[in-house]
Write a protein that holds these residues in place. Structure first.
Motif, PDB file in Angstrom:
ATOM      1  N   MET A  49      71.828  57.480  56.660  1.00 44.41           N
ATOM      2  CA  MET A  49      73.062  58.250  56.758  1.00 44.41           C
ATOM      3  C   MET A  49      72.747  59.699  57.126  1.00 44.41           C
ATOM      4  N   MET A  96      78.469  54.262  53.629  1.00 44.11           N
ATOM      5  CA  MET A  96      77.361  54.038  52.715  1.00 44.11           C
ATOM      6  C   MET A  96      77.882  53.659  51.322  1.00 44.11           C
ATOM      7  N   SER A  98      72.775  50.186  53.843  1.00 43.42           N
ATOM      8  CA  SER A  98      73.228  50.552  52.500  1.00 43.42           C
ATOM      9  C   SER A  98      73.534  49.331  51.659  1.00 43.42           C
ATOM     10  N   LEU A 134      70.289  51.063  48.681  1.00 42.05           N
ATOM     11  CA  LEU A 134      71.036  52.305  48.645  1.00 42.05           C
ATOM     12  C   LEU A 134      70.171  53.480  49.087  1.00 42.05           C
ATOM     13  N   SER A 179      79.550  50.070  51.315  1.00 42.16           N
ATOM     14  CA  SER A 179      78.556  48.986  51.423  1.00 42.16           C
ATOM     15  C   SER A 179      77.758  48.850  50.149  1.00 42.16           C
ATOM     16  N   ALA A 180      77.358  49.985  49.569  1.00 38.06           N
ATOM     17  CA  ALA A 180      76.582  49.921  48.330  1.00 38.06           C
ATOM     18  C   ALA A 180      77.432  49.366  47.190  1.00 38.06           C
ATOM     19  N   VAL A 211      74.099  52.322  59.247  1.00 37.02           N
ATOM     20  CA  VAL A 211      74.158  52.927  57.908  1.00 37.02           C
ATOM     21  C   VAL A 211      74.799  51.961  56.925  1.00 37.02           C
ATOM     22  N   ALA A 212      75.926  51.336  57.347  1.00 34.50           N
ATOM     23  CA  ALA A 212      76.614  50.406  56.466  1.00 34.50           C
ATOM     24  C   ALA A 212      75.755  49.192  56.175  1.00 34.50           C
ATOM     25  N   GLY A 227      69.736  53.235  52.875  1.00 35.36           N
ATOM     26  CA  GLY A 227      70.998  53.568  53.514  1.00 35.36           C
ATOM     27  C   GLY A 227      71.276  55.055  53.473  1.00 35.36           C
ATOM     28  N   PHE A 228      70.880  55.726  52.393  1.00 37.60           N
ATOM     29  CA  PHE A 228      71.103  57.161  52.275  1.00 37.60           C
ATOM     30  C   PHE A 228      70.291  57.924  53.305  1.00 37.60           C
TER      31      PHE A 228
END
Length: 367
Positions: A45, A74, A34, A38, A77-78, A30-31, A41-42
């Motif tokens: 997540m 998330m 993201s 984004l 990282s974003a 996930v990290a 990654g969402f």
């Protein structure tokens, strides 16, 4: 076979995607995703959260912690990758804004911003002026408008003479004087106190007009009589017979300054065309308007029993001379000093009067 020696069946092995290492790696994914995208990654997540709650046999608080961990991973990282920084506008928008700013700078405004206005508080109480300035959003200062540079303590007893407004700083400075003082011609100048006119010889009515025209407060006037046998009139009595009372002496003298603490003294004498004496004495409280009222009037007078001396004093007859000093002195003024005790007389109106102790213990004429 001994049932107690029967070997137990080993538990079935757990699928690898249900193991804790696999789920932790899913969260790490996930990290990673993201940081790249984004949106991707969402989605990962969401999948990780579902997997955490469905696949492993974790306790509920561990699943809850993993869920929040995936969410924060998330966001972190974003954020580190700059995907959450949207403070800079798109280039087309920024370009249009820059163009508008340049056009605004190039073309001066046809309607400049209107400066804030403040009401004129000249002539108003200082505390009222400062309250109004604060309501309008101005800061206020105060000072003495005269050259005396006095400290202002009770603002309600001071009156505004001048005000200086700075609209840029939204501030105002009030210059004031005490309520009973005149404003100077300019800020920081001397107080223009009125000066005393010459009213000696004027009737009371004429003197009052002159004092009023000079700007002198008529409430500061004190009246007194100049004769020993005439009582001082009140302002109302003098006004009723204003052409009969004359100013014999005055204080202050002519051209002296009359301030708010100055008391104007007018010493008056009263006479009409019928009076024998129609002039002021040389000094105040030295003579009698009616000479017969003078205690020393009989000194050196004739002792003849049938003669009559000047001033209407009779020394003859049973009623004119007696052991107690009683005598008929003719016309007298009620309330005036008299002598000797027991003497008799009449007023202008014909009222009989007698000389005797008054309320102050001194002999006065009374009915």
């Amino acid at each position: 076979m001994n049932p107690y020696n029967t070997p137990t069946t080993p538990p079935p092995s757990r699928s690898w995607w249900k193991t804790t290492p696999a789920l932790l790696g899913f969260l790490g994914l996930v990290a990673l995703l993201s940081a790249v995208s984004l949106g991707l990654g969402f989605l990962v997540m969401i999948a990780a959260m579902v997997a955490v709650w469905v696949l492993p046999a974790w306790r509920w608080y561990a699943k809850l912690g993993a869920t929040f961990g995936a969410f924060f991973l998330m966001l972190i990282s974003a954020g580190m990758s700059g995907q959450l920084d949207d403070s800079e506008p798109d280039k087309p928008v920024a370009s249009a804004r820059d163009t508008d700013d340049k056009n605004t700078e190039a073309a001066p405004s046809s309607t400049p911003a209107k400066a804030p206005a403040l009401a004129d508080y000249t002539g108003k109480a200082l505390d009222e002026a400062e309250k109004g300035a604060r309501s309008a959003g101005f800061t206020s200062g105060r000072r003495d408008a005269s050259q005396e540079d006095r400290a202002i303590v009770v603002r309600s007893t001071w009156t505004v003479c001048f005000q200086e407004v700075d609209t840029t700083a939204k501030s105002v400075a009030f210059a004031a004087v005490k309520d009973d003082e005149p404003c100077p011609s300019k800020d920081g100048g001397p107080l223009p106190w009125p000066t005393m006119p010459d009213v000696v010889g004027d009737t009371y009515n004429t003197a009052v007009k002159a004092l009023n025209q000079a700007g002198i407060d008529l409430g500061s006037i004190t009246l007194d009589d100049v004769y020993l046998d005439v009582d001082a009139p009140t302002a109302e009595e003098a006004a009723e017979e204003g052409d009969e009372w004359r100013v014999c002496f005055q204080r202050p003298d002519e051209d002296d300054e009359v301030t708010s603490t100055t008391t104007v003294h007018l010493d008056l004498g009263q006479w009409t065309d019928a009076d024998l004496v129609q002039k002021c004495p040389s000094k105040k409280d030295t003579t009698y308007k009616i000479p017969a009222n003078d205690p020393n009037h009989h000194d050196g007078s004739s002792s003849s029993s049938d003669s009559t001396t000047g001033g209407g004093v009779s020394t003859g007859g049973d009623s004119s001379s007696s052991d107690d000093g009683g005598s008929d002195v003719g016309t007298v003024h009620p309330g005036s000093f008299c002598s000797p005790p027991g003497a008799t007389g009449v007023t202008k109106a014909g009222t009989p009067m007698v000389c005797g102790p008054g309320s102050d213990g001194r002999d006065r004429w009374h009915s």
